[in-house]
Design an enzyme around this catalytic site. Sequence first.
Site, PDB file in Angstrom:
ATOM      1  N   ALA A   3       0.869  -1.187   0.000  1.00 22.06           N
ATOM      2  CA  ALA A   3       0.000   0.000   0.000  1.00 22.06           C
ATOM      3  C   ALA A   3       0.899   1.228   0.000  1.00 22.06           C
ATOM      4  CB  ALA A   3      -0.872  -0.011   1.248  1.00 22.06           C
ATOM      5  N   GLU A  54       4.035  -5.944   7.088  1.00 23.95           N
ATOM      6  CA  GLU A  54       3.235  -4.956   7.797  1.00 23.95           C
ATOM      7  C   GLU A  54       3.625  -4.796   9.276  1.00 23.95           C
ATOM      8  OE1 GLU A  54       2.186  -7.033   5.590  1.00 23.95           O
ATOM      9  OE2 GLU A  54       0.705  -6.108   4.276  1.00 23.95           O
ATOM     10  N   GLY A  82       0.492  -5.212   0.497  1.00 29.42           N
ATOM     11  CA  GLY A  82      -0.693  -5.208  -0.368  1.00 29.42           C
ATOM     12  C   GLY A  82      -0.412  -5.809  -1.729  1.00 29.42           C
ATOM     13  N   GLU A  95      -0.881  -9.351  -1.276  1.00 31.80           N
ATOM     14  CA  GLU A  95      -2.304  -9.624  -1.024  1.00 31.80           C
ATOM     15  C   GLU A  95      -3.100  -9.638  -2.326  1.00 31.80           C
ATOM     16  OE1 GLU A  95      -2.415  -6.655   2.198  1.00 31.80           O
ATOM     17  OE2 GLU A  95      -3.466  -8.206   3.330  1.00 31.80           O
TER      18      GLU A  95
HETATM   19  N1  T1G Z   1       4.636   3.441   0.126  1.00 27.63           N
HETATM   20  C1  T1G Z   1       5.091   4.670  -0.204  1.00 27.63           C
HETATM   21  N2  T1G Z   1       6.395   4.942  -0.525  1.00 27.63           N
HETATM   22  C2  T1G Z   1       7.239   3.893  -0.504  1.00 27.63           C
HETATM   23  C3  T1G Z   1       6.836   2.582  -0.175  1.00 27.63           C
HETATM   24  C4  T1G Z   1       5.464   2.376   0.157  1.00 27.63           C
HETATM   25  N3  T1G Z   1       4.984   1.178   0.454  1.00 27.63           N
HETATM   26  N4  T1G Z   1       7.938   1.791  -0.237  1.00 27.63           N
HETATM   27  C5  T1G Z   1       8.962   2.558  -0.602  1.00 27.63           C
HETATM   28  N5  T1G Z   1       8.561   3.826  -0.763  1.00 27.63           N
HETATM   29  C6  T1G Z   1       9.370   4.959  -1.185  1.00 27.63           C
HETATM   30  C7  T1G Z   1      10.492   5.247  -0.203  1.00 27.63           C
HETATM   31  O1  T1G Z   1      10.015   6.100   0.837  1.00 27.63           O
HETATM   32  C8  T1G Z   1      11.510   5.931  -1.095  1.00 27.63           C
HETATM   33  O2  T1G Z   1      11.047   7.262  -1.299  1.00 27.63           O
HETATM   34  C9  T1G Z   1      11.342   5.215  -2.438  1.00 27.63           C
HETATM   35  O3  T1G Z   1      10.035   4.614  -2.406  1.00 27.63           O
HETATM   36  C10 T1G Z   1      12.371   4.121  -2.641  1.00 27.63           C
HETATM   37  O4  T1G Z   1      12.284   3.279  -1.480  1.00 27.63           O
HETATM   38  C11 T1G Z   1      -2.633  -3.176   2.733  1.00 27.63           C
HETATM   39  C12 T1G Z   1      -1.241  -1.940   4.655  1.00 27.63           C
HETATM   40  C13 T1G Z   1      10.327  -2.065  -1.489  1.00 27.63           C
HETATM   41  C14 T1G Z   1      12.283  -3.073  -0.286  1.00 27.63           C
HETATM   42  O5  T1G Z   1       6.360  -2.060   4.002  1.00 27.63           O
HETATM   43  O6  T1G Z   1      10.614  -2.119   2.107  1.00 27.63           O
HETATM   44  O7  T1G Z   1       0.887  -2.897   2.142  1.00 27.63           O
HETATM   45  O8  T1G Z   1      13.036   8.419  -0.204  1.00 27.63           O
HETATM   46  O9  T1G Z   1      14.655   3.698  -0.758  1.00 27.63           O
HETATM   47  O10 T1G Z   1      15.952   0.432  -1.029  1.00 27.63           O
HETATM   48  O11 T1G Z   1      -1.849  -4.973   4.003  1.00 27.63           O
HETATM   49  O12 T1G Z   1      11.096   0.442  -0.211  1.00 27.63           O
HETATM   50  O13 T1G Z   1      12.913   8.124  -2.691  1.00 27.63           O
HETATM   51  O14 T1G Z   1      11.340   9.699  -1.522  1.00 27.63           O
HETATM   52  O15 T1G Z   1      13.243   1.878   0.324  1.00 27.63           O
HETATM   53  O16 T1G Z   1      14.997  -0.220  -3.322  1.00 27.63           O
HETATM   54  C15 T1G Z   1       3.902  -2.815   3.055  1.00 27.63           C
HETATM   55  C16 T1G Z   1       8.166  -0.790   2.208  1.00 27.63           C
HETATM   56  C17 T1G Z   1       3.179  -1.514   3.134  1.00 27.63           C
HETATM   57  C18 T1G Z   1       7.436  -2.100   1.883  1.00 27.63           C
HETATM   58  C19 T1G Z   1      12.592  -1.147  -1.857  1.00 27.63           C
HETATM   59  N6  T1G Z   1       5.107  -2.659   2.250  1.00 27.63           N
HETATM   60  N7  T1G Z   1       9.227  -0.535   1.250  1.00 27.63           N
HETATM   61  O17 T1G Z   1      13.766  -0.737  -1.189  1.00 27.63           O
HETATM   62  O18 T1G Z   1      14.024   1.644  -2.090  1.00 27.63           O
HETATM   63  S1  T1G Z   1       1.774  -1.625   4.176  1.00 27.63           S
HETATM   64  C20 T1G Z   1       6.263  -2.267   2.814  1.00 27.63           C
HETATM   65  C21 T1G Z   1      10.401  -1.214   1.320  1.00 27.63           C
HETATM   66  C22 T1G Z   1       0.680  -2.600   3.284  1.00 27.63           C
HETATM   67  C23 T1G Z   1      -1.408  -3.908   3.190  1.00 27.63           C
HETATM   68  C24 T1G Z   1      -0.520  -3.063   4.040  1.00 27.63           C
HETATM   69  C25 T1G Z   1      11.455  -0.804   0.335  1.00 27.63           C
HETATM   70  C26 T1G Z   1      11.651  -1.792  -0.820  1.00 27.63           C
HETATM   71  P1  T1G Z   1      12.157   8.453  -1.442  1.00 27.63           P
HETATM   72  P2  T1G Z   1      13.616   2.640  -0.898  1.00 27.63           P
HETATM   73  P3  T1G Z   1      14.793   0.260  -1.940  1.00 27.63           P
END
Ligand code: T1G
Length: 698
Positions: A63, A125, A102, A105
């Site tokens: 998400a 999450e 997500g 999911e």
């Molecule tokens: N939402 C918004 N921005 C995100 C994002 C996300 N999920 N993931 C990364 N970014 C932004 C990050 O802030 C950065 O921005 C840029 O993308 C590059 O990220 C419904 C509720 C995928 C392993 O927790 O673990 O789904 O600094 O530097 O090193 O049940 O990003 O460039 O402005 O980390 O290549 C669950 C979180 C969400 C994954 C890639 N998903 N992201 O790593 O790049 S909750 C996560 C990561 C959810 C559902 C629930 C990592 C990555 P900026 P980065 P990276």
Amino acid sequence: MTKKIDLVYQENVAIISICNPPVNALSVEVRKELLDALKEAEKKENVEAIILKGSGKTFPAGADIKEFGLPPQKPDLPTINDYIENINKPVICALHGNTLGGGLEIALACHYRFAHFKTKIGLPEVSLGLIPGAGGTQRLPRLIGIPEAYKMMASGLPINADKALKLGLINKVIQDIDESSIHFTKDLIENNNNFIKTKDRNELINNANEDKINITELKNNFKKQYRNQLAPQKIGDCLEKLLQSSFEEGQNFERNTFFELLKTEQSKSYIHAFFAERTSSKIPEIKSAHPRNLNTVGVVGGGTMGSGITIAALNAGLPVTMIERNQDSLDKGMKNLEKIYNRDIEKGRLSSSQVEEIFSRFTKTTDFEALSSVDMVIEAVFEEMNVKKQVFKILDKIVKKGSIIASNTSYLDINELASVTSRPEDVIGLHFFSPANIMRLLEIVVPDKVSNDVVATGFYLAKLMKKIPVRAGVCDGFIGNRILNKYGDCAYFMMEDGATPYEIDKAIFEFGYPMGPFQMFDLAGGDIGWAMRKRLKPMRDKNERYVHIPDKLCEKGWFGQKTGRGFYRYDKGNRRGDEDPEVLEIINLERQKKSIIPTKFSQEEIIRRYMAAMINEASNVIYEKIALRPSDVDVTKLYGYGFPRYRGGPMKYADSYGLDKILDDIREFEKEDSIFWKPSNLIIELVKKGNNFDSLNE
Ligand code: T1G
């Protein structure tokens, strides 16, 4: 507004690509266009199958975290997943990159799941203080069973495609996304495979009694393993609900639980930490400068730090030349490397051929001339100014023009080191934390005359090493150690005033740290703190309170784990140490010398003082611009000092606790000791304006 969804048709197959770089986060625009594309493809008579994929680097990584805390906007993800699942044509997802949260999911709601062999697949999450909120807790167990699903969701760690195939989470591992997914989809159409909706798969969850026992057992284990954390327990609740209700009821329960957690301080703190560690790389210097070439590195010193830094650079793919003063020290350095890499092979973290390739990029010598052409040299010699100055003078003469000279010092003045070279613009501090090949924090210390491209190169090195960099100004102890010295003193004061070191450690452990300050001093080695106190003695204000107890232990050679006793005894094999009555006697003696009548400290009082000292000094660090922003202090404490992540860091904690309350606490303690407890000007200013630390995090 650029399109977030691309829908094309290849004969009887519809291909929907999600395009929302960099991670294809499932923003409201993505969700709206995705639902429209699904409806259009479903309606097309000649379409016999639908493929869902991510464009660019990855299938959706979750998400859009930036939407959390905003009012939910439709269509929500559960609606989309339910829609996918109920389409009466096969929906195949082709996974690659980081298929997380997500994104996974969505995949769980599809009828078939293909994954590129390098895909990472997970539900992280819990690392945001949340639970999967779009069907994950109800669909994943139906594909891989409750125990494996619970372990995967509670840890939040991703698995690779092979493991996902073995577990039954995916149907096929593919070598490429485009060709193979089309090929296998056509197979499915030709063979007229009748698919079963994930929500209707019950064969793996039909042993309710056994599963209930599994859930209870795992829930208890996770209570210890993920101490004080809400989300892993709430996942257990969702799994219990799954066993006793319909899919729809289970999904509703999950959704309500998700929104409850979204409101908790824990989740807000985790989300703060997520963005804070990505903000720390946003420094003023990179607005006007690019990194210099960084293709080769030299490390001076093969001790614990030197070998750790060497490994970090080698693991980042860089060629490294290690220098030691004589062959014997060089051999010891080599042994340090071999020990670490042999363990990596034993644990299956690296293969022998990978280690062979790593050592092919490693050179060791006692001849400093070998450094003449490296792009950066990092010295990690004995922590004494004159010794380091000697090394800097030699390097200044030997390394090529434009090469960067860095010191790994943990508190010495980088400006003073730069002053002995002809090139202060090339000198920087790179404070690694031990073990340097494991700890992710890297304090990048910026002296007065360094050029911007050298600072940018330091941050580039951090990225190569997958470290979390924090920009620090020059002062004694930079950010982390300077603040540590203050709350360490606060712990000493409470010990002298009546609390035992063991009560203090217990309180800090209960707060969420992996260990308390006295266990940490014993682990790091009491001699290190002793040397620092002796070094700072000439600068110490004679009116400042000083606790002699730690020195008394050091005078006995009780340096902690390395000598078998410090504040604790380590001679009974208990790694966490046993309380030592002799230490308590020494404490009482010191109290009597100062006519201190011991007072009782509750756990709350210990935390109140400990955190007030930490936050007050952190505020001074920010006020003096040693740290760029409060969230950088949070990152430093989270990644270098064990601050519990579900509290977001000391500045986030202060905002949650209330800055006015922190200031009241400090003013109360100031009556006891107006030197140590002088309130930070920054806190006074923020409270006066009704602002908090987060208001300073651009
Ligand atoms: N939402 C918004 N921005 C995100 C994002 C996300 N999920 N993931 C990364 N970014 C932004 C990050 O802030 C950065 O921005 C840029 O993308 C590059 O990220 C419904 C509720 C995928 C392993 O927790 O673990 O789904 O600094 O530097 O090193 O049940 O990003 O460039 O402005 O980390 O290549 C669950 C979180 C969400 C994954 C890639 N998903 N992201 O790593 O790049 S909750 C996560 C990561 C959810 C559902 C629930 C990592 C990555 P900026 P980065 P990276």
